[in-house]
Design a protein around this motif. Structure first.
Motif, PDB file in Angstrom:
ATOM      1  N   UNK A  19      -5.835  11.582 -14.683  1.00 29.52           N
ATOM      2  CA  UNK A  19      -5.916  12.429 -15.867  1.00 29.52           C
ATOM      3  C   UNK A  19      -4.698  12.185 -16.749  1.00 29.52           C
ATOM      4  N   UNK A  20      -4.932  12.115 -18.056  1.00 25.94           N
ATOM      5  CA  UNK A  20      -3.856  11.846 -19.003  1.00 25.94           C
ATOM      6  C   UNK A  20      -3.170  13.134 -19.450  1.00 25.94           C
ATOM      7  N   UNK A  21      -1.872  13.000 -19.706  1.00 37.13           N
ATOM      8  CA  UNK A  21      -1.042  14.031 -20.307  1.00 37.13           C
ATOM      9  C   UNK A  21      -0.575  13.485 -21.647  1.00 37.13           C
ATOM     10  N   UNK A  31      -7.661   2.491 -22.426  1.00 39.14           N
ATOM     11  CA  UNK A  31      -7.973   2.771 -23.829  1.00 39.14           C
ATOM     12  C   UNK A  31      -9.281   3.537 -23.998  1.00 39.14           C
ATOM     13  N   UNK A  32     -10.248   3.241 -23.151  1.00 39.87           N
ATOM     14  CA  UNK A  32     -11.597   3.782 -23.301  1.00 39.87           C
ATOM     15  C   UNK A  32     -11.677   5.289 -23.508  1.00 39.87           C
ATOM     16  N   UNK A  33     -11.057   6.098 -22.633  1.00 40.54           N
ATOM     17  CA  UNK A  33     -11.164   7.550 -22.802  1.00 40.54           C
ATOM     18  C   UNK A  33     -10.623   8.039 -24.144  1.00 40.54           C
ATOM     19  N   UNK A  36      -1.715  10.670 -14.473  1.00 41.62           N
ATOM     20  CA  UNK A  36      -1.322  11.008 -13.103  1.00 41.62           C
ATOM     21  C   UNK A  36      -2.561  11.066 -12.228  1.00 41.62           C
ATOM     22  N   UNK A  37      -2.394  10.642 -10.994  1.00 45.76           N
ATOM     23  CA  UNK A  37      -3.508  10.655 -10.042  1.00 45.76           C
ATOM     24  C   UNK A  37      -3.840  12.096  -9.661  1.00 45.76           C
ATOM     25  N   UNK A  76      -1.780  18.569 -20.208  1.00 41.76           N
ATOM     26  CA  UNK A  76      -2.836  17.863 -19.487  1.00 41.76           C
ATOM     27  C   UNK A  76      -4.124  17.988 -20.296  1.00 41.76           C
ATOM     28  N   UNK A  77      -4.808  16.846 -20.493  1.00 37.26           N
ATOM     29  CA  UNK A  77      -6.019  16.832 -21.315  1.00 37.26           C
ATOM     30  C   UNK A  77      -7.201  16.457 -20.417  1.00 37.26           C
ATOM     31  N   UNK A  78      -7.927  17.456 -19.892  1.00 36.13           N
ATOM     32  CA  UNK A  78      -8.975  17.176 -18.906  1.00 36.13           C
ATOM     33  C   UNK A  78     -10.053  16.216 -19.370  1.00 36.13           C
ATOM     34  N   UNK A  79     -10.306  16.174 -20.693  1.00 36.92           N
ATOM     35  CA  UNK A  79     -11.350  15.256 -21.179  1.00 36.92           C
ATOM     36  C   UNK A  79     -10.868  13.810 -21.257  1.00 36.92           C
ATOM     37  N   UNK A  80      -9.562  13.579 -21.077  1.00 36.88           N
ATOM     38  CA  UNK A  80      -9.014  12.217 -21.061  1.00 36.88           C
ATOM     39  C   UNK A  80      -8.782  11.804 -19.611  1.00 36.88           C
ATOM     40  N   UNK A  81      -9.801  11.222 -19.031  1.00 33.82           N
ATOM     41  CA  UNK A  81      -9.717  10.796 -17.627  1.00 33.82           C
ATOM     42  C   UNK A  81     -10.202   9.366 -17.488  1.00 33.82           C
ATOM     43  N   UNK A  82      -9.749   8.723 -16.440  1.00 30.51           N
ATOM     44  CA  UNK A  82     -10.210   7.388 -16.102  1.00 30.51           C
ATOM     45  C   UNK A  82     -10.121   7.254 -14.585  1.00 30.51           C
TER      46      UNK A  82
END
Length: 197
Positions: free
Chosen positions: A190-192, A83-85, A138-139, A166-172
């Motif tokens: 990275x989240x899509x 949730x954090x990102x 995705x890893x 792909x949203x580069x600023x949404x990572x964990x």
């Protein structure tokens, strides 16, 4: 025997939890995840989904054998690492439906089952009436990773064709033990994201 697709929510999945755990361990053992899993962790992980009444399990069955599965859960039912990102980037977790995994045994790939997994999860998210987006993560593995197969084909084009970006600023990061390692290490994820409403 023809493959059938079955949709389940919440604790309806309980009779299949061990089957799904074994499938995750088997499929994610291969690149890019290289996951050296164990049943105890899997049961704990899947229990989060089983406890959520809005979760979704899409099972692909050959007879009564689970040969593939895809999961989804409201983002606001997920862990803080996930949730954090989104919170940091101004998204509202209660309006996002998160796709956990999509796993399918190799012999059944290329038959449209992966497309069905996305169709069912997106349809379920829309039916709930509160989600504006669906997403997954995705890893990220380096191009020169020593265990990367020469013929490895990432799924990016498939995901793009489904409308995800792909949203580069949404990572964990998420930690697990790789098959060639002695201990867990943190992996960049990275989240899509796709707007569904």
């Amino acid at each position: 025997m023809a493959v059938s697709i079955r949709r389940l929510s919440g604790d309806q999945i309980k009779p299949y939890l061990d089957d799904l755990a074994r499938l995750r361990i088997e499929v994610f053992r291969h690149f890019p995840y290289l996951y050296d899993g164990d049943m105890d962790y899997e049961r704990k992980y899947l229990d989060t989904y089983a406890r959520s009444p809005e979760s979704l399990f899409v099972l692909a069955l050959d007879g009564e054998s689970v040969i593939g599965a895809a999961t989804g859960i409201p983002m606001d039912h997920e862990t803080d690492e996930f949730k954090g990102p989104f919170i940091e980037q101004g998204y509202e977790p209660d309006k996002i439906f998160y796709f956990g995994e999509s796993v399918l045994l190799p012999n059944y790939r290329g038959q449209g089952i992966g497309v069905a997994f996305f169709d069912h999860r997106e349809g379920h998210a829309r039916e709930q009436g509160r989600f504006t987006h669906s997403c997954f993560c995705a890893v990220e593995r380096p191009q020169d990773h020593p265990l990367r197969p020469a013929d490895y084909q990432p799924l990016d084009s498939f995901w793009h064709n489904r409308g995800y970006r792909k949203v580069p600023e949404l990572t964990t990061t998420y930690s697990w033990k790789d098959v060639d390692q002695a201990a867990e290490t943190a992996k960049p994820m990275t989240f899509w994201l796709r707007r569904i409403a």
